[in-house]
Scaffold this active site. Structure first.
Site, PDB file in Angstrom:
ATOM      1  N   ASP A 199      10.066   2.309   4.041  1.00 43.13           N
ATOM      2  CA  ASP A 199       8.635   2.330   4.358  1.00 43.13           C
ATOM      3  C   ASP A 199       7.940   3.550   3.746  1.00 43.13           C
ATOM      4  O   ASP A 199       8.566   4.600   3.566  1.00 43.13           O
ATOM      5  CB  ASP A 199       8.458   2.327   5.889  1.00 43.13           C
ATOM      6  N   GLY A 200       6.656   3.395   3.442  1.00 42.17           N
ATOM      7  CA  GLY A 200       5.837   4.531   2.998  1.00 42.17           C
ATOM      8  C   GLY A 200       5.415   4.489   1.542  1.00 42.17           C
ATOM      9  O   GLY A 200       4.839   5.460   1.047  1.00 42.17           O
ATOM     10  N   HIS A 229       5.056   1.063  -4.764  1.00 42.84           N
ATOM     11  CA  HIS A 229       6.136   0.066  -4.749  1.00 42.84           C
ATOM     12  C   HIS A 229       6.999   0.216  -6.004  1.00 42.84           C
ATOM     13  O   HIS A 229       8.218   0.127  -5.944  1.00 42.84           O
ATOM     14  CB  HIS A 229       5.561  -1.350  -4.667  1.00 42.84           C
ATOM     15  N   ASN A 240       4.626  -9.282   6.289  1.00 41.26           N
ATOM     16  CA  ASN A 240       4.040  -8.761   5.044  1.00 41.26           C
ATOM     17  C   ASN A 240       3.273  -9.838   4.258  1.00 41.26           C
ATOM     18  O   ASN A 240       2.446  -9.511   3.399  1.00 41.26           O
ATOM     19  CB  ASN A 240       5.100  -8.115   4.150  1.00 41.26           C
ATOM     20  N   GLY A 245       3.007   2.731   0.113  1.00 43.11           N
ATOM     21  CA  GLY A 245       1.547   2.726   0.003  1.00 43.11           C
ATOM     22  C   GLY A 245       0.981   4.121   0.233  1.00 43.11           C
ATOM     23  O   GLY A 245       0.127   4.595  -0.541  1.00 43.11           O
ATOM     24  N   ARG A 246       1.458   4.788   1.262  1.00 40.51           N
ATOM     25  CA  ARG A 246       0.969   6.138   1.564  1.00 40.51           C
ATOM     26  C   ARG A 246       1.336   7.119   0.453  1.00 40.51           C
ATOM     27  O   ARG A 246       0.562   8.004   0.113  1.00 40.51           O
ATOM     28  CB  ARG A 246       1.525   6.614   2.919  1.00 40.51           C
ATOM     29  N   ARG A 269      -1.730   1.214  -4.355  1.00 40.64           N
ATOM     30  CA  ARG A 269      -0.503   1.035  -3.563  1.00 40.64           C
ATOM     31  C   ARG A 269       0.678   0.527  -4.399  1.00 40.64           C
ATOM     32  O   ARG A 269       1.816   0.923  -4.188  1.00 40.64           O
ATOM     33  CB  ARG A 269      -0.773   0.066  -2.411  1.00 40.64           C
TER      34      ARG A 269
HETATM   35  C1  IPE Z   1       8.372  -2.865   7.514  1.00 41.07           C
HETATM   36  O1  IPE Z   1       7.365  -2.073   7.004  1.00 41.07           O
HETATM   37  C2  IPE Z   1       8.746  -3.938   6.538  1.00 41.07           C
HETATM   38  C3  IPE Z   1       9.411  -3.477   5.319  1.00 41.07           C
HETATM   39  C4  IPE Z   1       9.787  -2.258   5.057  1.00 41.07           C
HETATM   40  C5  IPE Z   1       9.696  -4.521   4.364  1.00 41.07           C
HETATM   41  P1  IPE Z   1       5.826  -2.338   7.368  1.00 41.07           P
HETATM   42  O2  IPE Z   1       5.042  -1.297   6.677  1.00 41.07           O
HETATM   43  O3  IPE Z   1       5.480  -3.750   7.078  1.00 41.07           O
HETATM   44  O4  IPE Z   1       5.824  -2.125   8.952  1.00 41.07           O
HETATM   45  P2  IPE Z   1       4.651  -1.808   9.956  1.00 41.07           P
HETATM   46  O5  IPE Z   1       3.567  -2.802   9.678  1.00 41.07           O
HETATM   47  O6  IPE Z   1       4.198  -0.418   9.693  1.00 41.07           O
HETATM   48  O7  IPE Z   1       5.250  -1.935  11.312  1.00 41.07           O
HETATM   49  C1  IPE Z   2       7.060  -0.387   2.381  1.00 44.38           C
HETATM   50  O1  IPE Z   2       5.965   0.416   2.069  1.00 44.38           O
HETATM   51  C2  IPE Z   2       7.217  -1.546   1.438  1.00 44.38           C
HETATM   52  C3  IPE Z   2       6.854  -2.864   2.003  1.00 44.38           C
HETATM   53  C4  IPE Z   2       6.567  -3.102   3.255  1.00 44.38           C
HETATM   54  C5  IPE Z   2       6.838  -3.989   1.093  1.00 44.38           C
HETATM   55  P1  IPE Z   2       4.515   0.070   2.604  1.00 44.38           P
HETATM   56  O2  IPE Z   2       3.836  -0.801   1.624  1.00 44.38           O
HETATM   57  O3  IPE Z   2       4.577  -0.469   3.995  1.00 44.38           O
HETATM   58  O4  IPE Z   2       3.849   1.504   2.613  1.00 44.38           O
HETATM   59  P2  IPE Z   2       2.909   2.134   3.726  1.00 44.38           P
HETATM   60  O5  IPE Z   2       3.627   1.997   5.030  1.00 44.38           O
HETATM   61  O6  IPE Z   2       1.642   1.369   3.706  1.00 44.38           O
HETATM   62  O7  IPE Z   2       2.757   3.560   3.324  1.00 44.38           O
HETATM   63 MG    MG Z   3       4.530   0.376   5.817  1.00 47.72          MG
END
Ligand code: IPE
Ligand code: IPE
Ligand code: MG
Length: 252
Positions: A24-25, A41, A72, A27-28, A37
């Site tokens: 996770d993270g 990835h 997602n 996008g941030r 974003r």
């Molecule tokens: C969990 O991350 C799913 C994956 C890492 C694929 P999300 O970013 O979707 O989770 P939430 O929405 O913050 O709970």
């Molecule tokens: C995890 O990163 C990847 C997927 C869920 C596909 P995010 O896309 O959830 O990144 P944040 O949480 O928005 O930073």
């Molecule tokens: Mg996320």
């Protein structure tokens, strides 16, 4: 601590057999530097490659990566499309490396929901890597724990309906066997990056007794050192499975 020193703190006899990661993270990470974003990835793919190879080197046997959840699909169409494209491109590009490293790739999740081309590429890599046995990499795609449990309950209900199973005989083993994860041991260690402390519908049934390691590090920044730290944290825990500490430490 430097990579080498961290490595010296890892007990090679107690490497978790199955590590699961909520990556996770992305996008941030991208937003922080003013990027879209999708750049996060893309950067995250480099982390995946490094973590896969680091895990295999340590002797992890199963590595499950949460790459795309059922929920997602509710993201903006452009992000979903970009992620699917990235998935296809990355799998194609990385397959030779999986072969070189002896890594078998498998998937869990509702694969029928993925675009046909994506599904095809995944199937090709699963087939190409099926005889590799150093480590199994399991990609969770269009996956959620509740989805898998519902699918499993449907299978069990069908067995009951056909007269092959009595409701009172349904046990844990029946559910284990009906899940997408039937072939794999339960994760010993679950890691989540980015500071969020939640499960987000990942392996709900399978993590009943997993040790959980949360780190603030965003997935694109998650390094070999961070992976080592998670293993060291795991090895510092006492896994009691409901028993007392005395029972666990006692050599009977
Ligand atoms: C969990 O991350 C799913 C994956 C890492 C694929 P999300 O970013 O979707 O989770 P939430 O929405 O913050 O709970
Ligand atoms: C995890 O990163 C990847 C997927 C869920 C596909 P995010 O896309 O959830 O990144 P944040 O949480 O928005 O930073
Ligand atoms: Mg996320």
């Amino acid at each position: 601590m430097a990579q080498k020193e961290l490595l010296s703190h890892i007990d090679t006899q107690r490497i978790p057999k199955h590590v699961a990661i909520i990556m996770d993270g992305n996008g941030r990470w991208a937003k922080k530097q003013g990027f879209l974003r999708i750049f996060g990835h893309r950067q995250g793919v480099d982390t995946v490659r490094n973590v896969v190879e680091t895990a295999a080197e340590l002797g992890v046997k199963y590595l499950t990566l949460y790459a795309f959840s059922t929920e997602n699909w509710n993201r903006p169409r452009t992000e979903v499309n970009a992620l699917m494209q990235l998935l296809v491109d990355s799998i194609k590009k990385e397959t030779p490396r999986l072969m070189q490293n002896g890594i078998r790739m498998e998937t869990i999740g509702n694969m029928e929901q993925l675009p046909a081309g994506c599904n095809q590429t995944l199937r090709e890599t699963v087939e190409a890597t099926k005889d590799n046995d150093r480590m199994t990499l399991i990609l969770a795609l269009s996956y959620s724990g509740r989805w898998d449990i519902i699918e499993a309950v449907r299978k069990i209900a069908a067995r009951v309906q056909s007269g092959n199973l009595e409701p009172e005989n349904i046990g844990e083993e029946d559910l284990n066997a009906a899940l997408n994860t039937a072939k794999y041991p339960n994760p010993d260690l679950l890691i989540r990056t980015s500071g969020e402390q939640r499960i987000s519908n990942f392996l709900l049934w399978e993590i009943a007794y997993s040790e959980i390691h949360f780190t603030q590090v965003l997935w694109p920044d998650f390094s070999t050192e961070d992976f080592y730290k998670a293993i060291i944290d795991y090895q510092s825990r006492e896994r009691r499975f409901g028993k007392t500490g005395e029972q666990i430490r006692q050599v009977i």
